[in-house]
Design a protein around this motif. Structure first.
Motif, PDB file in Angstrom:
ATOM      1  N   ALA A   1      -0.180   3.449 -12.467  1.00 44.47           N
ATOM      2  CA  ALA A   1       0.514   4.621 -12.988  1.00 44.47           C
ATOM      3  C   ALA A   1       1.519   5.155 -11.977  1.00 44.47           C
ATOM      4  CB  ALA A   1      -0.482   5.700 -13.372  1.00 44.47           C
TER       5      ALA A   1
ATOM      6  N   LEU B   1       4.530   2.716 -11.824  1.00 40.06           N
ATOM      7  CA  LEU B   1       5.406   2.908 -12.977  1.00 40.06           C
ATOM      8  C   LEU B   1       6.241   4.173 -12.824  1.00 40.06           C
ATOM      9  CD1 LEU B   1       2.878   1.955 -15.797  1.00 40.06           C
ATOM     10  CD2 LEU B   1       4.977   0.704 -15.216  1.00 40.06           C
TER      11      LEU B   1
ATOM     12  N   GLU C   1       9.757   2.662 -12.284  1.00 43.81           N
ATOM     13  CA  GLU C   1      10.315   2.623 -13.633  1.00 43.81           C
ATOM     14  C   GLU C   1      10.630   4.011 -14.191  1.00 43.81           C
ATOM     15  OE1 GLU C   1      11.086  -0.179 -14.873  1.00 43.81           O
ATOM     16  OE2 GLU C   1       9.999  -1.498 -13.495  1.00 43.81           O
TER      17      GLU C   1
ATOM     18  N   VAL D   1       8.586   6.084 -15.462  1.00 47.26           N
ATOM     19  CA  VAL D   1       7.819   6.231 -16.698  1.00 47.26           C
ATOM     20  C   VAL D   1       6.486   6.892 -16.356  1.00 47.26           C
ATOM     21  CG1 VAL D   1       6.656   5.041 -18.589  1.00 47.26           C
ATOM     22  CG2 VAL D   1       8.877   4.235 -17.793  1.00 47.26           C
TER      23      VAL D   1
ATOM     24  N   VAL E   1       2.739   7.760 -17.553  1.00 50.65           N
ATOM     25  CA  VAL E   1       1.614   7.464 -18.451  1.00 50.65           C
ATOM     26  C   VAL E   1       0.359   8.059 -17.836  1.00 50.65           C
ATOM     27  CG1 VAL E   1       2.642   5.326 -19.330  1.00 50.65           C
ATOM     28  CG2 VAL E   1       1.142   5.250 -17.316  1.00 50.65           C
TER      29      VAL E   1
ATOM     30  N   LEU F   1      -4.455   2.353 -19.757  1.00 50.73           N
ATOM     31  CA  LEU F   1      -3.401   3.352 -19.708  1.00 50.73           C
ATOM     32  C   LEU F   1      -3.377   4.027 -21.074  1.00 50.73           C
ATOM     33  CD1 LEU F   1      -0.495   1.371 -17.974  1.00 50.73           C
ATOM     34  CD2 LEU F   1      -2.182   2.892 -16.893  1.00 50.73           C
TER      35      LEU F   1
ATOM     36  N   VAL G   1      -1.102   6.299 -23.734  1.00 57.71           N
ATOM     37  CA  VAL G   1       0.252   6.738 -24.067  1.00 57.71           C
ATOM     38  C   VAL G   1       0.213   7.589 -25.333  1.00 57.71           C
ATOM     39  CG1 VAL G   1       1.358   4.750 -22.979  1.00 57.71           C
ATOM     40  CG2 VAL G   1       0.750   4.637 -25.403  1.00 57.71           C
TER      41      VAL G   1
ATOM     42  N   THR H   1       8.147   2.106 -23.222  1.00 60.77           N
ATOM     43  CA  THR H   1       7.231   0.978 -23.390  1.00 60.77           C
ATOM     44  C   THR H   1       7.899  -0.341 -23.003  1.00 60.77           C
ATOM     45  OG1 THR H   1       7.818   0.973 -25.759  1.00 60.77           O
ATOM     46  CG2 THR H   1       5.749   2.045 -25.124  1.00 60.77           C
TER      47      THR H   1
ATOM     48  N   ARG I   1       9.955  -0.637 -20.510  1.00 60.74           N
ATOM     49  CA  ARG I   1       9.813  -0.663 -19.058  1.00 60.74           C
ATOM     50  C   ARG I   1       8.375  -0.965 -18.654  1.00 60.74           C
ATOM     51  NH1 ARG I   1      13.365   4.579 -16.922  1.00 60.74           N
ATOM     52  NH2 ARG I   1      15.204   4.213 -18.239  1.00 60.74           N
ATOM     53  N   LEU I   2       7.418  -0.435 -19.418  1.00 63.42           N
ATOM     54  CA  LEU I   2       6.022  -0.780 -19.157  1.00 63.42           C
ATOM     55  C   LEU I   2       5.809  -2.283 -19.250  1.00 63.42           C
ATOM     56  CD1 LEU I   2       3.762   1.801 -21.063  1.00 63.42           C
ATOM     57  CD2 LEU I   2       3.964   1.511 -18.615  1.00 63.42           C
ATOM     58  N   HIS I   3       6.368  -2.857 -20.297  1.00 58.21           N
ATOM     59  CA  HIS I   3       6.176  -4.284 -20.557  1.00 58.21           C
ATOM     60  C   HIS I   3       6.820  -5.129 -19.459  1.00 58.21           C
ATOM     61  CE1 HIS I   3       6.905  -8.172 -22.655  1.00 58.21           C
ATOM     62  NE2 HIS I   3       5.688  -7.927 -23.120  1.00 58.21           N
TER      63      HIS I   3
END
Length: 419
Positions: free
Chosen positions: A373, A376, A380, A382, A384, A398, A400, A413, A415-417
């Motif tokens: 987390a 990210l 990123e 982001v 979460v 995680l 969301v 998502t 960017r998560l991926h």
């Protein structure tokens, strides 16, 4: 010099501290934890809401422990309503809800506090589910009540169920109630009929109450076909086509003393209006005794404002307008997440949610949720929720929010991926 109801350490966790620092620096974050619907870009009937309060503002003060009769009648009329919009179909039969069995509160949190006061002496215990939104322990502690956790169990099909053995082991001679969230949050699964029957029997056998939180009930994430009275519908997973059922405890006969909590915060996405309620059900003698004792507690505080109670019948008329926006938003975001995380080889696996505003992404068991987390967030931009905030007994996750605006959710998502 302070009460032991509050912890000695009130410091932020690492993630919250870093989020605050980045925002102070003006860094723009893609927030996939959004839970405040008034910040989610929904369209509200603002003029009609203002008119509802304008009509209510001149009413005289008429304090009633259970709340205004007109408010409770409007709540009762909607409590048995079944979902019919956006492809969700329900039975035409509705359970009868007696307005006399309702107490208005200023929020669902106050509803819990009133029930803890009703049921518990200092040091008594409440059984709470894990994973769960991290609120129950705080509320219980403020009323000098202890919590005893029981587990939700993740089945091979990706759905969560109550671990009845875990619950049975959690009950002691000081237990006064069991809390169940329907659908669970953030696990996002509806109560099954057999689970309700077991819960009701267990609570009756141990002479303890069943408290059901149904604030996310109106937000299914799966299709429903017509069902029998009391069992509203049979949801069908778009992926597996396996038929399962969800169970609403409202209006269903049972042996235990039962309380159901709901409110405008989620039902109408209006948390600022501060109106919740408690429905009391069960064997008549127990129910009536509980109602009379709740009257004493409610009359001692009289916390709910007259304007919001008087405006409630009009506000509840906006229910489908607001809920359809949220269901559409959550379903579209769920489809986005499913396209990215439907394959376990991606490293993140989407668990199939049944209802609510949240979705779980499963991590490999060796993963460190907080480290991921924070990475990210830093790399990123982001945000979460790491799963440990919700006290999962097993597995790494995680969390969301499906309530997030669609464009930001899609980019976050992605960017998560890739991250």
């Amino acid at each position: 010099m302070f009460s032991s109801r509050l912890p000695d350490d009130l410091s932020e966790n690492r993630l919250s501290r870093r989020v605050r620092e980045l925002r102070a620096e003006g860094v723009e974050l893609l927030d996939l934890t959004l839970s405040n619907p008034t910040r989610a870009g929904l369209t509200y009937p603002e003029e009609e809401i203002r008119e509802a309060f304008a009509r209510a503002s001149a009413l005289p003060y008429d304090p009633q422990p259970r709340g205004l009769a007109v408010t409770r009648e409007a709540i009762a009329a909607g409590s048995g309503a079944l979902q019919r919009a956006d492809g969700f179909r329900g039975s035409e039969r509705r359970p009868f809800i007696d307005p006399a069995h309702l107490h208005c509160t200023s929020s669902s949190s106050e509803a819990y506090s009133m029930l803890f006061k009703l049921l518990c002496d200092p040091g008594d215990e409440i059984c709470i589910p894990l994973p769960a939104y991290p609120l129950f322990a705080w509320l219980a502690g403020l009323d000098a009540v202890r919590v005893r956790p029981y587990n939700l169990r993740l089945a091979p099909d990706g759905h969560w169920h109550i671990d009845m053995h875990s619950l049975d082991m959690a009950i002691s001679d000081r237990t006064r109630a069991v809390i169940v969230v329907n659908p669970s949050n953030p696990a996002a699964n509806y109560l099954r009929p057999d689970e309700f029957l077991q819960l009701d029997s267990l609570c009756a056998r141990n002479r303890i109450a069943l408290i059901t939180d149904e604030v996310f009930w109106d937000f299914p994430l799966i299709d429903f076909s017509a069902g029998a009275a009391g069992i509203e519908a049979a949801p069908v997973s778009r992926e597996s086509e396996n038929v399962v059922t969800r169970q609403r405890t409202v209006g269903i006969p049972g042996e235990a003393l039962r309380f159901t909590i709901n409110g405008l915060s989620k039902l109408l996405a209006l948390p600022q209006m501060k109106l919740g309620w408690i429905l009391t059900e069960g064997p008549a003698s127990l129910r009536d005794d509980a109602l009379a004792r709740l009257d004493v507690i409610a009359d001692s505080y009289l916390s709910v404002s007259t304007p919001v109670m008087a405006a409630a019948p009009a506000l509840l008329g906006f229910r489908e307008n607001i809920q359809s926006q949220i269901r559409t938003r959550c379903l579209r975001n769920l489809e986005t997440a499913r396209a990215l995380f439907g394959d376990a080889r991606s490293g993140l696996t989407l668990l199939p949610p049944e209802g609510g505003w949240s979705a779980l992404l499963r991590l490999p068991d060796a993963a460190d949720e907080e480290v991921i987390a924070l990475r990210l967030l830093e790399q990123e931009r982001v945000l979460v929720h790491p799963g440990y905030l919700f006290d999962f007994a097993r597995g790494k996750f995680l969390v969301v929010s499906l309530l997030s605006p669609e464009e930001g959710f899609a980019e976050g998502t992605r960017r998560l991926h890739s991250g």
